[in-house]
Design an enzyme around this catalytic site. Structure first.
Site, PDB file in Angstrom:
ATOM      1  N   CYS A   1       0.839  -1.200   0.000  1.00  0.00           N
ATOM      2  CA  CYS A   1       0.000   0.000   0.000  1.00  0.00           C
ATOM      3  C   CYS A   1       0.872   1.247   0.000  1.00  0.00           C
ATOM      4  O   CYS A   1       1.373   1.669   1.053  1.00  0.00           O
ATOM      5  CB  CYS A   1      -0.930  -0.006   1.210  1.00  0.00           C
ATOM      6  SG  CYS A   1      -2.014   1.438   1.299  1.00  0.00           S
TER       7      CYS A   1
ATOM      8  N   CYS B   1      -0.571   4.097   2.123  1.00  0.00           N
ATOM      9  CA  CYS B   1      -0.482   3.845   3.559  1.00  0.00           C
ATOM     10  C   CYS B   1       0.932   4.087   4.086  1.00  0.00           C
ATOM     11  O   CYS B   1       1.124   4.680   5.151  1.00  0.00           O
ATOM     12  CB  CYS B   1      -0.874   2.400   3.876  1.00  0.00           C
ATOM     13  SG  CYS B   1      -2.476   1.887   3.250  1.00  0.00           S
ATOM     14  N   ASP B   2       1.937   3.610   3.356  1.00  0.00           N
ATOM     15  CA  ASP B   2       3.302   3.562   3.885  1.00  0.00           C
ATOM     16  C   ASP B   2       4.298   4.465   3.174  1.00  0.00           C
ATOM     17  O   ASP B   2       5.446   4.580   3.611  1.00  0.00           O
ATOM     18  CB  ASP B   2       3.817   2.115   3.804  1.00  0.00           C
ATOM     19  CG  ASP B   2       2.938   1.151   4.576  1.00  0.00           C
ATOM     20  OD1 ASP B   2       2.412   1.554   5.625  1.00  0.00           O
ATOM     21  OD2 ASP B   2       2.772   0.002   4.123  1.00  0.00           O
TER      22      ASP B   2
END
Length: 299
Positions: free
Chosen positions: A127, A130-131
């Site tokens: 992701c 996300c990261d």
């Protein structure tokens, strides 16, 4: 806790189904166990009437759906049947519904190489949204050649990562418009290469790639590896109710989003629709809700 319709999944298909079902006057509950893939899309420009991030669009959908349905931040772990009721068990409670709409989407496909699982959360990610912020100013690889991989590469570049795309073929599968955005940003591509293993000590330090043309391995020093090689439909729960799936695991539905099990419907990327986009997922959700309403009305 009894409902007319239980919607399992909180992406565009599930939320649209909730909006439509609620507007039909049905009592609806939506289960959100995992974030929708839509939340990871950095920019959307092909959804009519909206331009912005996937997260922004998803939040707007949730806000609208909350007017017509209840929202449960619970992971569904089992489904079954008790007479005329479907029983939905979550990690914290149990619910009953007269109809179910599966909008469970899919999960990320893995490379299946050494180091992938070992370094998950320590440099390996599925992701980018996300990261990605953990890797600003650092060198990362994005693995894949489709829309998701190219979108991830563009996003990581935009937030300040030193990003390189790795693809196993000599041409990308992504939409032409996305490819143009990729090359406009001078994001390099390592062609005809696959990941052999991911290495490091406490975190990712390098990726060993194999050049398919030269038939030799080579090493790329990196801080992160973002894997974007496709999705696997998340349909195991539906199978517990006897819902038919195809050879790839997608739920079989008719043009009304009905499954082979009366009272069970499916929408979005858990079905084998030809175009996995937000707009088509929303269409699936609307049709599924209408079919659920017709099913309950007949009852």
């Amino acid at each position: 806790m009894e409902y007319d319709v239980a919607v399992i999944g909180c992406g565009p298909a599930g939320l649209t189904a909730a909006i439509y079902a609620g507007r039909y006057g049905l009592k609806v509950i939506v289960f959100e166990g995992m974030p929708s893939q839509l939340s990871t899309v950095p920019f959307i420009e092909n959804y009519p009437g909206f331009e912005g991030s996937g997260y922004e669009l998803l939040e707007k959908m949730k806000e609208q759906a909350s007017k017509y349905s209840e929202h449960a931040f619970e992971r569904v772990v089992d489904v079954g049947k008790d007479g005329d009721w479907f029983v939905v068990k979550t990690d914290s409670s149990e619910y009953k519904a007269k109809a179910i709409i599966f909008a469970t989407g899919g999960t990320h496909r893995e490379l299946g190489v050494p180091g992938e699982k070992e370094f998950l959360g320590r440099g390996v990610s599925y992701c980018a949204t996300c990261d990605g912020h953990f890797f600003r100013g650092k060198k990362v690889l994005v693995i894949g050649g489709g829309n998701t991989a190219v979108t991830d590469a563009i996003y990581l570049k935009e937030i300040g990562c030193d990003v390189t795309l790795v693809h196993r073929r000599d041409e990308l599968r992504a939409d032409k418009a996305l490819q143009e955005e990729l090359f406009k940003r001078n994001i390099p591509v390592i062609w005809n290469s696959v990941v052999v293993r991911i290495e490091g000590t406490q975190k990712v330090e390098r990726a060993v790639l194999h050049d398919k043309i030269k038939d030799e391995d080579f090493v790329v020093e990196v801080d992160g590896v973002f894997i974007a090689v496709g999705m696997r439909p998340q349909t195991e729960l539906a199978a517990k109710l006897g819902v038919e799936r195809d050879s790839r695991g997608y739920i079989k539905v008719d043009r009304r989003q009905r499954t082979n099990v009366p009272g069970v419907f499916a929408a979005g990327d858990c079905c084998d629709n030809p175009l996995k986009q937000v707009v088509t997922a929303c269409g699936d959700g609307a049709v599924a809700a209408n079919s659920a309403f017709e099913f309950l009305k007949v009852e």
